[in-house]
Design a protein around this motif. Structure first.
Motif, PDB file in Angstrom:
ATOM      1  N   ARG A 238       0.836  -1.208   0.000  1.00  0.00           N
ATOM      2  CA  ARG A 238       0.000   0.000   0.000  1.00  0.00           C
ATOM      3  C   ARG A 238       0.871   1.258   0.000  1.00  0.00           C
ATOM      4  NH1 ARG A 238      -3.109  -3.232   3.558  1.00  0.00           N
ATOM      5  NH2 ARG A 238      -2.046  -2.342   5.375  1.00  0.00           N
ATOM      6  N   THR A 239       1.930   1.224   0.798  1.00  0.00           N
ATOM      7  CA  THR A 239       2.836   2.376   0.853  1.00  0.00           C
ATOM      8  C   THR A 239       3.485   2.621  -0.498  1.00  0.00           C
ATOM      9  OG1 THR A 239       3.299   1.976   3.197  1.00  0.00           O
ATOM     10  CG2 THR A 239       4.876   3.337   1.989  1.00  0.00           C
ATOM     11  N   ALA A 240       3.913   1.540  -1.168  1.00  0.00           N
ATOM     12  CA  ALA A 240       4.544   1.679  -2.486  1.00  0.00           C
ATOM     13  C   ALA A 240       3.573   2.288  -3.489  1.00  0.00           C
ATOM     14  CB  ALA A 240       5.034   0.314  -2.970  1.00  0.00           C
ATOM     15  N   VAL A 241       2.341   1.802  -3.518  1.00  0.00           N
ATOM     16  CA  VAL A 241       1.339   2.337  -4.447  1.00  0.00           C
ATOM     17  C   VAL A 241       1.115   3.827  -4.187  1.00  0.00           C
ATOM     18  CG1 VAL A 241      -1.106   2.284  -5.064  1.00  0.00           C
ATOM     19  CG2 VAL A 241       0.173   0.149  -4.869  1.00  0.00           C
ATOM     20  N   ASN A 242       0.888   4.184  -2.926  1.00  0.00           N
ATOM     21  CA  ASN A 242       0.606   5.580  -2.592  1.00  0.00           C
ATOM     22  C   ASN A 242       1.798   6.482  -2.915  1.00  0.00           C
ATOM     23  OD1 ASN A 242      -1.946   4.933  -1.648  1.00  0.00           O
ATOM     24  ND2 ASN A 242      -1.245   4.615   0.457  1.00  0.00           N
ATOM     25  N   THR A 243       3.019   5.994  -2.631  1.00  0.00           N
ATOM     26  CA  THR A 243       4.221   6.810  -2.852  1.00  0.00           C
ATOM     27  C   THR A 243       4.443   7.079  -4.334  1.00  0.00           C
ATOM     28  OG1 THR A 243       5.287   5.989  -0.842  1.00  0.00           O
ATOM     29  CG2 THR A 243       6.717   6.929  -2.532  1.00  0.00           C
ATOM     30  N   TYR A 244       4.389   6.039  -5.170  1.00  0.00           N
ATOM     31  CA  TYR A 244       4.685   6.236  -6.590  1.00  0.00           C
ATOM     32  C   TYR A 244       3.570   6.977  -7.316  1.00  0.00           C
ATOM     33  CZ  TYR A 244       9.069   3.784  -6.323  1.00  0.00           C
ATOM     34  OH  TYR A 244      10.366   3.453  -6.014  1.00  0.00           O
ATOM     35  N   LEU A 245       2.311   6.759  -6.901  1.00  0.00           N
ATOM     36  CA  LEU A 245       1.227   7.531  -7.504  1.00  0.00           C
ATOM     37  C   LEU A 245       1.341   9.008  -7.130  1.00  0.00           C
ATOM     38  CD1 LEU A 245      -1.902   5.202  -7.106  1.00  0.00           C
ATOM     39  CD2 LEU A 245      -0.593   5.682  -9.174  1.00  0.00           C
ATOM     40  N   ARG A 246       1.661   9.286  -5.861  1.00  0.00           N
ATOM     41  CA  ARG A 246       1.755  10.681  -5.419  1.00  0.00           C
ATOM     42  C   ARG A 246       2.921  11.408  -6.098  1.00  0.00           C
ATOM     43  NH1 ARG A 246       5.007  12.865  -1.848  1.00  0.00           N
ATOM     44  NH2 ARG A 246       5.611  10.822  -0.998  1.00  0.00           N
ATOM     45  N   LEU A 247       4.099  10.775  -6.098  1.00  0.00           N
ATOM     46  CA  LEU A 247       5.260  11.427  -6.713  1.00  0.00           C
ATOM     47  C   LEU A 247       5.044  11.665  -8.202  1.00  0.00           C
ATOM     48  CD1 LEU A 247       8.176   9.495  -4.953  1.00  0.00           C
ATOM     49  CD2 LEU A 247       7.569  11.899  -4.632  1.00  0.00           C
ATOM     50  N   THR A 248       4.410  10.714  -8.874  1.00  0.00           N
ATOM     51  CA  THR A 248       4.157  10.866 -10.307  1.00  0.00           C
ATOM     52  C   THR A 248       3.141  11.970 -10.564  1.00  0.00           C
ATOM     53  OG1 THR A 248       4.643   8.515 -10.678  1.00  0.00           O
ATOM     54  CG2 THR A 248       3.394   9.666 -12.391  1.00  0.00           C
ATOM     55  N   ARG A 249       2.094  12.024  -9.770  1.00  0.00           N
ATOM     56  CA  ARG A 249       1.056  13.044  -9.941  1.00  0.00           C
ATOM     57  C   ARG A 249       1.597  14.440  -9.656  1.00  0.00           C
ATOM     58  NH1 ARG A 249      -1.934  11.347  -6.297  1.00  0.00           N
ATOM     59  NH2 ARG A 249      -1.402  12.827  -4.657  1.00  0.00           N
ATOM     60  N   GLU A 250       2.405  14.570  -8.603  1.00  0.00           N
ATOM     61  CA  GLU A 250       2.837  15.894  -8.159  1.00  0.00           C
ATOM     62  C   GLU A 250       4.042  16.431  -8.925  1.00  0.00           C
ATOM     63  OE1 GLU A 250       3.594  15.503  -4.004  1.00  0.00           O
ATOM     64  OE2 GLU A 250       1.471  15.301  -3.452  1.00  0.00           O
ATOM     65  N   GLN A 251       4.936  15.545  -9.417  1.00  0.00           N
ATOM     66  CA  GLN A 251       6.204  16.048  -9.943  1.00  0.00           C
ATOM     67  C   GLN A 251       6.576  15.547 -11.330  1.00  0.00           C
ATOM     68  OE1 GLN A 251       9.516  16.036  -7.067  1.00  0.00           O
ATOM     69  NE2 GLN A 251       8.059  15.400  -5.487  1.00  0.00           N
ATOM     70  N   ALA A 252       5.811  14.615 -11.889  1.00  0.00           N
ATOM     71  CA  ALA A 252       6.240  14.013 -13.162  1.00  0.00           C
ATOM     72  C   ALA A 252       5.202  14.167 -14.263  1.00  0.00           C
ATOM     73  CB  ALA A 252       6.547  12.530 -12.950  1.00  0.00           C
ATOM     74  N   GLY A 253       4.221  15.016 -14.053  1.00  0.00           N
ATOM     75  CA  GLY A 253       3.084  15.067 -14.962  1.00  0.00           C
ATOM     76  C   GLY A 253       3.388  15.538 -16.368  1.00  0.00           C
ATOM     77  N   GLU A 254       4.443  16.318 -16.577  1.00  0.00           N
ATOM     78  CA  GLU A 254       4.728  16.877 -17.900  1.00  0.00           C
ATOM     79  C   GLU A 254       5.766  16.086 -18.687  1.00  0.00           C
ATOM     80  OE1 GLU A 254       2.944  19.342 -19.268  1.00  0.00           O
ATOM     81  OE2 GLU A 254       1.765  19.030 -17.441  1.00  0.00           O
ATOM     82  N   ALA A 255       6.262  14.996 -18.140  1.00  0.00           N
ATOM     83  CA  ALA A 255       7.314  14.217 -18.818  1.00  0.00           C
ATOM     84  C   ALA A 255       6.728  13.337 -19.915  1.00  0.00           C
ATOM     85  CB  ALA A 255       8.055  13.356 -17.810  1.00  0.00           C
ATOM     86  N   GLU A 256       7.499  13.137 -20.969  1.00  0.00           N
ATOM     87  CA  GLU A 256       7.096  12.189 -22.010  1.00  0.00           C
ATOM     88  C   GLU A 256       7.396  10.756 -21.585  1.00  0.00           C
ATOM     89  OE1 GLU A 256       8.579  13.003 -25.908  1.00  0.00           O
ATOM     90  OE2 GLU A 256       8.162  15.152 -25.770  1.00  0.00           O
ATOM     91  N   LEU A 257       8.474  10.580 -20.827  1.00  0.00           N
ATOM     92  CA  LEU A 257       8.837   9.273 -20.292  1.00  0.00           C
ATOM     93  C   LEU A 257       8.869   9.373 -18.770  1.00  0.00           C
ATOM     94  CD1 LEU A 257      11.857   8.097 -22.525  1.00  0.00           C
ATOM     95  CD2 LEU A 257       9.450   7.456 -22.757  1.00  0.00           C
ATOM     96  N   VAL A 258       8.077   8.567 -18.098  1.00  0.00           N
ATOM     97  CA  VAL A 258       8.112   8.478 -16.642  1.00  0.00           C
ATOM     98  C   VAL A 258       8.633   7.088 -16.298  1.00  0.00           C
ATOM     99  CG1 VAL A 258       6.779   8.515 -14.501  1.00  0.00           C
ATOM    100  CG2 VAL A 258       6.199  10.083 -16.370  1.00  0.00           C
ATOM    101  N   ILE A 259       9.709   7.028 -15.530  1.00  0.00           N
ATOM    102  CA  ILE A 259      10.379   5.748 -15.271  1.00  0.00           C
ATOM    103  C   ILE A 259      10.374   5.453 -13.785  1.00  0.00           C
ATOM    104  CG2 ILE A 259      12.500   4.415 -15.594  1.00  0.00           C
ATOM    105  CD1 ILE A 259      13.203   6.291 -17.903  1.00  0.00           C
ATOM    106  N   TRP A 260       9.786   4.310 -13.416  1.00  0.00           N
ATOM    107  CA  TRP A 260       9.814   3.800 -12.051  1.00  0.00           C
ATOM    108  C   TRP A 260      10.886   2.711 -11.964  1.00  0.00           C
ATOM    109  CZ3 TRP A 260       3.932   2.776 -10.637  1.00  0.00           C
ATOM    110  CH2 TRP A 260       3.243   4.001 -10.647  1.00  0.00           C
TER     111      TRP A 260
END
Length: 500
Positions: A238-260
């Motif tokens: 649950r922590t992993a899901v919440n962390t990666y969704l939050r970081l992607t939503r807040e800081q990675a929204g304009e990237a063409e490539l988002v890499i986890w």
């Protein structure tokens, strides 16, 4: 002094110290100039010794190198393998003692094939060293860690990497050490000419043979920094899901490539897919999500990297790369019938993987061809070269949490830099807790996130078309040259023996 060092245990002790000192040439110390200065006395110790003593010297050097340079294995075994301190220390020592046998073989090879005295003796030493590294990178899936040339990403020899790769640099460093010995101890002035030629040539050779495409590609590398010990628990998921969704939503929204990173979400792909779709709903239209995930097919489990490519008109394209080179004990257990269940270390959650096929095609995302390497695979020069031949950007994902605050992840990053330099590709490296970084085609780190902190690295990368000489031919030329040199050495040794 020379006669003292040739007394058995003193020579072995000196070689042990030289091996340990070699660790200082690699990250995070990066004293690359020590490489030839260490090879010189090691070469001297091997002069005039009998085969058995030469093997002892080579093995002692290997024990020092891996005992110091690969000591990070202890962290993985003890902290995350639930193994007691004494047993973890013993296993780490056995690991170093076993790997040191590769240098025993190289030393024996050199002693058997080197005609004495001879002007080609330094070349035979360098060839035996290089073939030893090649063999170590292949035997039993290989352990291509701490190659001598890996320390030279930013040295005067860096220009040789796009030509012949890390093995060529290892050859030149070992050769430089042998020439230094002849110059300083034997007073052979002839050694100065090739020695100067090597380093002067390295200083003027270009590190970039190819020009990047001018179009910038906005990328976002996401680093979750999640605790490894609880990662696979329901709470950790649950922590992993919440962390990666939050970081992607807040800081990675304009990237063409988002890499986890590798296994960013600790679950199988079918469980994670709804969360990937949630992440993409907050990403730029037409962008792509690249992530590490566990997949299964035909009853087999794979450590995979997938690219989920959104289409502007709707829909999604998926491509997959399955890890081909697995980590012994971490992803599969050798002699499984004997070892499985013996120690908790041999039954970690990810130790049931199956290798993906050889010769896989690059991932496709955002119109790009992404050469993929998962974690440990980035240290294999020719494996990455095979991907680079058909790609215009390199992507590697890793979970270096297993090695804590040791020097292991820093060495890992340096070897990734060498792969970018060899192939003149941008390299995008996303890890769980660092180092997450963008590496330029010249092997230099352009941007990175601090270790042990969650965050997103936003940067503009560029596609690169074309092939460096190394990307075209791989390590084959320096391997063939090394084989030819030891064959000449063997022939001269045989003739000299017959003439006595």
């Amino acid at each position: 002094m020379s006669s003292i060092l040739h007394r058995g245990w003193l020579a072995a002790l000196a070689a042990l110290a030289l091996g340990a000192l070699t660790t200082l040439t690699f990250a995070p110390f990066e004293l690359w100039w020590l490489g030839p200065l260490i090879c010189a006395p090691l070469y001297g110790l091997l002069q005039g010794t009998r085969l058995r003593r030469g093997m002892l010297i080579g093995w002692s050097y290997g024990v020092g190198l891996f005992g110091a340079g690969a000591s990070w294995v202890y962290v993985s075994i003890h902290d995350y393998g639930y193994t007691s301190m004494p047993l973890a220390a013993v296993l780490t020592l056995l690991f170093a003692l076993g790997l040191a046998l590769f240098y025993l073989i190289s030393a024996a090879f050199y002693r058997l094939l080197s005609p004495r005295p001879s002007v080609i003796e330094p070349l035979i030493f360098a060839a035996a060293w290089t073939l030893g590294e090649v063999f170590r990178g292949w035997f039993l899936t290989g352990f291509p860690w701490l190659y001598l040339g890996s320390a030279h990403v930013e040295s005067l020899l860096a220009g040789f990497a796009p030509i012949g790769g890390v093995y060529l640099i290892s050859f030149l460093v070992a050769l430089s050490g042998a020439l230094l010995w002849h110059l300083a101890v034997r007073r052979r002035v002839f050694a100065l000419v090739p020695l100067a030629a090597i380093w002067l040539a390295g200083s003027v050779l270009p590190t970039q043979w190819l020009s990047p495409d001018p179009r910038p590609i906005p990328v976002a590398l996401v680093q979750g920094d999640l605790p490894q010990l609880t990662k696979w628990s329901p709470e950790g998921q649950r922590t992993a899901v919440n962390t990666y969704l939050r970081l992607t939503r807040e800081q990675a929204g304009e990237a063409e490539l988002v890499i986890w990173p590798e296994t960013a979400l600790p679950m199988f792909e079918e469980q994670a897919m709804p969360f990937y779709q949630l992440a993409q709903a907050n990403m730029r239209p037409g962008s792509s999500l690249i992530t590490g995930v566990l997949t299964r097919s035909n009853g087999l489990f794979h450590n995979s990297m997938i690219a989920l490519d959104q289409h502007m008109e709707g829909g999604m394209t998926r491509s997959e790369y399955q890890k081909h080179r697995l980590v012994p004990f971490g992803e599969y257990v050798p002699l499984e019938g004997l070892l499985r269940g013996l120690l908790a270390f041999f039954d970690m959650p990810t130790s049931h993987m199956s290798p993906g096929p050889a010769g896989q095609q690059p991932l496709r995302a955002d119109g790009l061809r992404l050469g993929a390497a998962i974690c440990y695979e980035i240290v294999y020069p020719d494996l990455v070269r095979d991907q680079a031949r058909h790609s215009n950007i390199l992507v590697t994902i890793s979970n270096d949490t297993w090695f804590g605050r040791s020097i292991g992840p820093l060495q890992h990053m340096q070897m990734a830099q060498m792969r970018a330099l060899e192939n003149n590709r941008y390299l995008l490296r996303a890890t769980s807790n660092g180092l997450t970084a963008v590496v330029g085609p010249d092997g230099r780190i352009l941007a990175q996130i601090a270790r042990f902190e969650p965050g997103v690295l936003n940067f503009e990368a560029h596609a690169v078309e074309g092939l460096t000489p190394f990307t075209r031919t791989g390590s084959l030329p320096i391997v063939l040259v090394s084989i030819a040199l030891v064959a000449v050495g063997a022939l001269l040794s045989r003739r000299r023996g017959a003439s006595r």
